[in-house]
Scaffold this active site. Structure first.
Site, short mmCIF file in Angstrom:
data_model
loop_
_atom_site.label_atom_id
_atom_site.label_comp_id
_atom_site.label_asym_id
_atom_site.label_seq_id
_atom_site.Cartn_x
_atom_site.Cartn_y
_atom_site.Cartn_z
N HIS A 46 0.17 4.25 -3.06
CA HIS A 46 0.41 6.01 -2.67
C HIS A 46 1.55 6.65 -2.80
O HIS A 46 1.04 8.17 -3.19
CB HIS A 46 -0.05 6.00 -0.95
CG HIS A 46 -1.59 5.72 -0.37
ND1 HIS A 46 -1.42 6.35 0.23
CD2 HIS A 46 -2.22 4.47 -0.86
CE1 HIS A 46 -2.67 5.61 0.88
NE2 HIS A 46 -2.93 4.77 -0.53
N HIS A 91 -6.12 -6.24 -2.84
CA HIS A 91 -6.83 -5.80 -1.31
C HIS A 91 -7.52 -7.50 -0.28
O HIS A 91 -8.18 -7.41 -0.27
CB HIS A 91 -8.10 -4.91 -1.41
CG HIS A 91 -7.76 -3.51 -1.57
ND1 HIS A 91 -8.81 -2.72 -1.52
CD2 HIS A 91 -6.70 -2.98 -0.85
CE1 HIS A 91 -8.33 -1.19 -1.61
NE2 HIS A 91 -7.02 -1.88 -1.39
N ARG A 138 0.86 -1.08 0.01
CA ARG A 138 -0.10 -0.04 -0.38
C ARG A 138 0.77 1.03 -0.02
O ARG A 138 0.95 2.68 -0.80
CB ARG A 138 -0.97 0.20 1.04
CG ARG A 138 -1.01 1.20 1.69
CD ARG A 138 -2.93 0.89 2.55
NE ARG A 138 -4.22 1.88 2.72
CZ ARG A 138 -4.20 2.78 3.42
NH1 ARG A 138 -3.02 2.91 3.54
NH2 ARG A 138 -4.89 3.43 3.39
N ASN A 171 -3.61 9.17 4.89
CA ASN A 171 -2.51 8.18 4.87
C ASN A 171 -2.41 8.41 6.48
O ASN A 171 -2.26 7.32 7.09
CB ASN A 171 -1.37 8.85 4.27
CG ASN A 171 -0.89 8.18 2.75
OD1 ASN A 171 -1.37 7.51 2.22
ND2 ASN A 171 -0.43 9.60 2.46
#
Length: 343
Positions: A77, A204, A73, A105
């Site tokens: 990001h 996910h 992740r 975040n």
């Protein structure tokens, strides 16, 4: 006479220029600003870089089974804001707003101490050689492969950026985004708005998520005071017990209740029966516009894990190549991932 700190920064700049030249030679030359990423970037300068990062991750995983999902992740990001430049790792300080403080975040992005530990181990072995941005790319691949997912050849040679953009991080793909918004955000990131979107969303398939990101679907979807009609009733009942109305929004749940720590294609089989945890996940199958765009890809990945793995690896390579900094005049190799070298 220059200070020792200034000398250190100067030495790092020289190393950055030399390292950038490695891939230029491998790719037939060109201007310094046209350097390309390559698999063997650290073969001569830090040949054990990948194994050093892997050792740190394996140790961290022993006490934190969530860490693999958290690290991929972070890479996601990072790449979606200013490109894959390590900007998500920078701390906030006077006059400098960090992406860490952006809503997507703040309070949820994690794994920073593990990245710092990998950086420290690399600095011990190969001082001033491996960038923090490359650590994120390496850690993402290792995290997926050690969780049962595909491996891929990680392209390396990124430098660390000098800036961070909290404003841009506020616009990351989010858990409440509808399909048109998700597709637009992927296009803006120079990724394909169907195959890349569906494949990368498959990350996910492991990890945890807080209740606050599903409570609207359970109790007040789109302001209707009713649950999301696309949510499987049995799954909704299960989630309602885990995330009661007015309960603790920070309570954690498995993104994939079937194999929560394994990287597999169960994410897609869950979407097939309306058991996607996040609205943004279920949209890939259930949005009215999905039938001719993303839903057929969900169907294909649900029926073939091999197809998912192949596409995921390809999409990760594409994502890792979003606007990398390779020009030493625009980037550096940070000595600490949380700070630019002259801060």
């Amino acid at each position: 006479m220059a200070s020792s700190s200034s000398s250190r920064v100067s030495q790092l700049s020289v190393k950055a220029a030399l390292l950038a030249a490695v891939c230029l030679v491998l790719h037939g030359g060109g201007s310094m600003t046209a350097a390309e990423l390559c698999v063997g970037y650290y073969d001569d300068t830090c040949p054990d870089a990948i194994s050093i990062v892997q050792d740190v991750l394996v140790e961290a995983h022993q006490s934190d089974p969530r860490i693999f999902a958290s690290l991929i992740r972070l890479h996601f990001h990072d790449c979606f804001v200013q490109g894959c430049d390590g900007s998500v790792l920078l701390d906030t300080f006077d006059g400098f707003e960090s992406e860490k403080d952006a809503r997507p975040n703040n309070g949820s992005a994690r794994g920073f101490p593990v990245v710092d530990a990998a950086k420290a181990a690399l600095e011990d072995a190969c001082p001033g050689v491996v960038s923090c941005a490359d650590i994120l790319a390496i850690a993402a691949e290792i995290s997926v492969e050690l969780s049962g997912g595909p491996g891929w050849s990680v392209l390396l040679g990124r430098l660390d950026g000098l800036t961070s953009s909290k404003a841009d991080a506020e616009n990351l793909p989010g858990p409440f985004d509808g399909l048109p918004v998700l597709r637009a955000k992927f296009r803006n990131a120079t990724l394909d708005d169907t195959t890349d979107l569906v494949a990368l969303s498959g990350a996910h398939t492991f990890g945890r998520v807080q209740c606050q990101f599903v409570t609207d679907r359970l109790y007040n979807f789109s302001g209707t005071n009713q649950p999301d009609p696309t949510l499987n009733p049995a799954y909704r009942a299960f989630l309602s017990q885990r995330c009661p109305r007015n309960g603790d929004g920070s309570s954690l749940n498995d993104l994939d209740p079937t194999t929560p720590d394994t990287f597999d294609n169960n994410y897609y089989t869950n979407l097939e029966v309306n058991r996607g945890f996040l609205q943004s996940d279920q949209e890939l199958k259930s949005d009215p516009g999905a039938s001719t765009t993303t839903a057929p890809i969900v169907d294909r990945f649900a029926s073939s894990q091999d197809a998912f793995f192949r596409s995921f690896a390809q999409s990760m390579i594409k994502m890792g190549n979003i606007r990398p900094v390779t020009d030493p005049s625009l980037g550096e190799i940070r000595t600490q991932c949380a700070f630019v070298n002259d801060s």
